[in-house]
Design an enzyme around this catalytic site. Structure first.
Site, PDB file in Angstrom:
ATOM      1  NE  ARG A  32      10.697  -1.976 -13.167  1.00 24.94           N
ATOM      2  CZ  ARG A  32      10.402  -1.577 -12.141  1.00 24.94           C
ATOM      3  NH1 ARG A  32       9.615  -2.116 -10.953  1.00 24.94           N
ATOM      4  NH2 ARG A  32      10.480  -0.169 -11.734  1.00 24.94           N
TER       5      ARG A  32
ATOM      6  CB  ILE B 206      -0.980   0.012   1.102  1.00 23.39           C
ATOM      7  CG1 ILE B 206      -1.559  -1.137   1.298  1.00 23.39           C
ATOM      8  CG2 ILE B 206      -1.989   1.318   1.170  1.00 23.39           C
ATOM      9  CD1 ILE B 206      -2.527  -1.460   0.056  1.00 23.39           C
ATOM     10  NE  ARG B 207       4.789   4.484  -2.837  1.00 21.17           N
ATOM     11  CZ  ARG B 207       5.295   4.690  -4.114  1.00 21.17           C
ATOM     12  NH1 ARG B 207       5.529   4.070  -4.813  1.00 21.17           N
ATOM     13  NH2 ARG B 207       5.499   6.163  -4.266  1.00 21.17           N
TER      14      ARG B 207
ATOM     15  CE  LYS C 114      11.796  -1.561  -3.651  1.00 18.11           C
ATOM     16  NZ  LYS C 114      10.522  -0.607  -3.281  1.00 18.11           N
TER      17      LYS C 114
ATOM     18  CG  HIS D 167      13.614   3.918  -4.010  1.00 17.05           C
ATOM     19  ND1 HIS D 167      13.567   3.330  -2.716  1.00 17.05           N
ATOM     20  CD2 HIS D 167      12.675   3.087  -4.679  1.00 17.05           C
ATOM     21  CE1 HIS D 167      12.572   2.652  -2.667  1.00 17.05           C
ATOM     22  NE2 HIS D 167      12.275   2.188  -3.785  1.00 17.05           N
TER      23      HIS D 167
ATOM     24  CD  GLN E 206       4.974  -1.213 -10.134  1.00 14.28           C
ATOM     25  OE1 GLN E 206       3.448  -0.654 -10.281  1.00 14.28           O
ATOM     26  NE2 GLN E 206       5.573  -0.997  -9.018  1.00 14.28           N
TER      27      GLN E 206
END
Length: 212
Positions: free
Chosen positions: A172, A26-27, A134, A109, A195
């Site tokens: 990816r 959930i962003r 990540k 990121h 994505q």
């Protein structure tokens, strides 16, 4: 394969759950608001792993608050989550999150590439406060792409490696096959450029596994 479907609104949960991913993200930074009642509603639909992410503007998201505001946003929702994304700037709250028995995705990121030594340094920093580092970067050429694959092969596991932008988005699915712990996908509306839809990702992996 550990596929995570990213959702930017409450309306995407049902479609995401129907795809049976490893987890749903959930962003929170892409939502106008999200209350405990909203998350309880999600939990009626999705019983699996739930990852909450409040991505900062500096790392490609829309959350512009400080560390205290970050905690205030997460605190009422934390009991309903299984995993929490924490950027290094918010790592002071990692002990609090871990005390609630939540898995920490420690993320970094950047719209750039890191050198080999910097990649391993970044990985160690993230692992110092998180369970799953990540790292999401933007390779500029094939040499950068090769360097990321080499890093992934030699990095401590678990680790998640991904791409910012769409220039090298084909990496990816390859990252996941080469040892990345998970891959972020969508089930209708992408939350990041480049994505893949989860069905596309699964099809690509099937093709790669057959050819291998």
């Amino acid at each position: 394969m550990n596929y995570i479907i990213s959702c930017e609104d409450l309306f995407g949960i049902e479609g995401a759950a129907a795809e049976d991913p490893w987890a749903i993200e959930i962003r929170l930074d892409l939502m106008d608001g999200c209350t405990p009642d909203d998350v309880i509603m999600m939990r009626r639909i999705w019983k699996g792993r739930l990852l909450l992410t409040l991505r900062s503007t500096d790392e490609g998201g829309k959350f512009a608050g400080d560390s205290t505001e970050w905690r205030d946003r997460l605190a009422p929702l934390l009991p309903y989550a299984d995993m929490i994304d924490i950027e290094e700037r918010f790592s002071a709250h990692a002990d609090w999150v871990r005390s609630e028995k939540k898995t920490i995705v420690a993320s970094y990121h950047a719209k750039r590439m890191l050198g080999s030594e910097d990649l391993f340094t970044c990985e160690r920093r993230l692992r110092s406060f998180g369970d799953i580092p990540k790292i999401v970067l933007a390779p500029e050429n094939d040499e950068d792409a090769a360097a990321l694959l080499q890093f992934l092969v030699h990095a401590e596991k678990p680790i998640c490696l991904s791409i910012m932008g769409d220039s090298y988005s084909w990496l990816r699915p390859i990252f996941l096959i080469m040892g990345s712990h998970c891959a972020y996908c969508h089930a209708g509306d992408a939350t990041a450029t480049g994505q893949f839809h989860i069905r596309e990702m699964r099809e690509i992996h099937c093709l790669l596994m057959r050819s291998g």
